[in-house]
Design an enzyme around this catalytic site. Sequence first.
Site, PDB file in Angstrom:
ATOM      1  N   PRO A 132      64.989  40.075  34.416  1.00 39.81           N
ATOM      2  CG  PRO A 132      63.849  39.055  36.134  1.00 39.81           C
ATOM      3  CD  PRO A 132      64.078  40.381  35.525  1.00 39.81           C
ATOM      4  CD  GLU A 133      65.197  40.290  27.828  1.00 36.00           C
ATOM      5  OE1 GLU A 133      64.887  39.668  26.801  1.00 36.00           O
ATOM      6  OE2 GLU A 133      65.994  41.236  27.825  1.00 36.00           O
TER       7      GLU A 133
ATOM      8  NE  ARG B 275      64.361  49.366  38.837  1.00 31.67           N
ATOM      9  CZ  ARG B 275      64.516  49.510  37.534  1.00 31.67           C
ATOM     10  NH1 ARG B 275      65.394  48.766  36.887  1.00 31.67           N
ATOM     11  NH2 ARG B 275      63.799  50.367  36.876  1.00 31.67           N
TER      12      ARG B 275
ATOM     13  NE  ARG C 191      49.414  45.765  13.578  1.00 32.08           N
ATOM     14  CZ  ARG C 191      49.554  45.456  14.868  1.00 32.08           C
ATOM     15  NH1 ARG C 191      50.523  45.961  15.570  1.00 32.08           N
ATOM     16  NH2 ARG C 191      48.711  44.636  15.433  1.00 32.08           N
TER      17      ARG C 191
END
Length: 271
Positions: free
Chosen positions: A2-3, A110, A152
């Site tokens: 799930p995002e 999991r 970055r």
Amino acid sequence: MPELPEVETTRRGIEPHVVGKTITSIVVRNSRLRWRVSTKLKRELPGRTIHTVTRRGKYLLLATATGTLILHLGMSGSLRVVDGTQPPDKYDHVDIVFNSGDCLRLHDPRRFGAVLWVRDNPLQHKLLKHLGPEPLSADFHGDYLFEKLRGRRRAIRDALLDGRLLAGVGNIYANEALFAAGIRPARRAEKITRIQYGRLALAIRDTLNRAIQAGGTTLRDFRGSDGQPGYFHLSLSVYGHEGEPCPVCRTPIRAKRLGQRTAFFCPKCQM
DNA sequence: AGAGGTACCTGGCAGC
DNA sequence: TGCTGCCAGGTACCTC
């Protein structure tokens, strides 16, 4: 699994079934999730009424008058509202049982998920405090990305997965949004222009919104709170499509290991 | 400060 | 058919 879109789909699915309900008991069949489920839950939650169900990044927050239940679905978790008499399966680790006879059941093969109870402001909890802006909120835009990522050197795909920059975007949607914005996943963040970041921010928002509309993405085992899979996987352009033609230019999609996780991109459409 | 690796856990699948 | 190794949607924590 799930995002953000899957968590938001779950939030919308459970909200009407749990808001206003009073908890009668907590059943913990396996307390060994990401962090051990505290025995405090069994003492403190019965008698509490759920006032709201909100989301911060990939965390779900069930607020009561005396504290908040923080839920995270990890990689393989899902939540369903079921009749409390329905027998649990092997991976139904936690039930939150309501006075209505229903229960909110956490299924998580999991066991990377989490169930936490906090008395104080949950947004100040150490897991949430450092999260970046919500990608669907007004304080997320291209200029924000440009300012935060100036100088970055890290790959943009990795930056997008960093919850401190941006909350709730995982590997699927990072790859899909980068495709939509025409930016390669391995591109160094510092090389991306302000204009491109503007496009990327819009692509992230659009990709997430479309995924929410479709009920999220089901690759293996994601199910919404009604037990139905999400359908956004049918709309994925690059994720999981190595070797298949790009939906725009027909060039075969490439997969590349970036850090610990696979990135997918079209070598022609993405620069 | 930032980047990279490791760890947590299980199921599914490719390859032999 | 069965075994082995690898991969997976997340993220805290450790070292360099």
